[in-house]
Design an enzyme around this catalytic site. Sequence first.
Site: not given
Ligand code: CAA
Ligand code: NAD
Length: 294
Positions: A119, A140, A152, A190
């Site tokens: 991330s 990403h 990304e 992020n």
């Molecule tokens: N996995 C797979 N599919 C999922 C899901 C999940 N965890 N959650 C929801 N869905 C699917 C559902 O199955 C649903 O599809 P169908 O009804 O057609 O089967 C569809 O998504 C819509 O779901 P819901 O109607 O239950 O709920 P929603 O309209 O709120 O949508 C969402 C769910 C798409 C997750 C929406 O809430 C959303 O876009 N949330 C924001 C997500 C976001 O910002 N993601 C980026 C996070 S940051 C990141 O990823 C980077 C990082 O490094 C941290």
């Molecule tokens: P998570 O905690 O759901 O899963 C991580 C998994 O990795 C666990 O099942 C753990 O047992 C496993 N693991 C740890 N060390 C390991 C190893 N040496 N070999 C194999 N498996 C190992 O975490 P996540 O949310 O899936 O995040 C995973 C990566 O993706 C991180 O780098 C995170 O920053 C990135 N990421 C997360 C998100 C998010 O929204 N959560 C979005 C984009 C990217």
Amino acid sequence: MAIQTVMVIGAGQMGAGIAQVAAQAGLKVILRDIDQKYVDKGLAGIAKLLTRDVEKGRKTAEEKAAILGRITGTTDLAPAAEADLVIEAIVENLDIKLKLFRELDAICPAHAILASNTSSLPITQLAAATKRPAQFIGMHFMNPVPVMKLVEVIRGIATSDETYAATKALAEQMGKTPVSVNDFPGFISNRVLLPMLNEAIFCFYEGIAGVEEIDTVMKLGMNHPMGPLTLADFIGLDTCLYIMNVLYEGYKDSKYRPCPLLVQMVQAGYLGKKTGRGFYTYNPDGTATPMVRK
Ligand code: CAA
Ligand code: NAD
């Protein structure tokens, strides 16, 4: 060489999603975690989402079976010897990722590309742990992977044009829209998103409003699909804290300091939805109870 076999390391929420979209794109997938229970959980989650696709008429039962048939779960790293591409999706911890990439570099065939779904961590630094930095790249994906269109693509300083072109083409084959981003802490996604989530946590910490009120402001006021505290729980509070620390240390700017409450919640093991408790407690009946500040 065409990418046919992909190994995904980490079967958590991201790894399982990446394995699913890779198998849907016709690739052979090896899904690896450190314990069989995590592998099984990842595979069960993929099967559940595919069953929903069948029920909704988006896939046939035969397509579901073929996709699942292309994914093999393992706790072993040795199958990396068969991979054309490895996508790492383990915990967001630099030292643990560096150790894994050193091991992978020794096992993978010479032509294989190593990709990280990190991330926020520097792609150049991860690549330097290997003897193939030209074949190293950031890939990403966004959570939930099967739904979100963005990938990304982050080139390290040594990433070759061939590696970039192959990764971009693969993201497109997986149905995603790749966007090229330079290798700076948090990339674009992020760097912009996490300070907003951290600020929402500060609002709660400072008593400006309750959890639901903060989420409602951003959902109804800004049309965000999820409120920031729900989204932080969804991402995982450990991952949020890792990212804030990477931004803070990477830019040496106090505007990225993580909220003390975020630190405390991670220390308590309240990691969000994946542990059943974060800014909400996730009840067995599907409801969520917001946290109240004492
Ligand atoms: N996995 C797979 N599919 C999922 C899901 C999940 N965890 N959650 C929801 N869905 C699917 C559902 O199955 C649903 O599809 P169908 O009804 O057609 O089967 C569809 O998504 C819509 O779901 P819901 O109607 O239950 O709920 P929603 O309209 O709120 O949508 C969402 C769910 C798409 C997750 C929406 O809430 C959303 O876009 N949330 C924001 C997500 C976001 O910002 N993601 C980026 C996070 S940051 C990141 O990823 C980077 C990082 O490094 C941290
Ligand atoms: P998570 O905690 O759901 O899963 C991580 C998994 O990795 C666990 O099942 C753990 O047992 C496993 N693991 C740890 N060390 C390991 C190893 N040496 N070999 C194999 N498996 C190992 O975490 P996540 O949310 O899936 O995040 C995973 C990566 O993706 C991180 O780098 C995170 O920053 C990135 N990421 C997360 C998100 C998010 O929204 N959560 C979005 C984009 C990217």
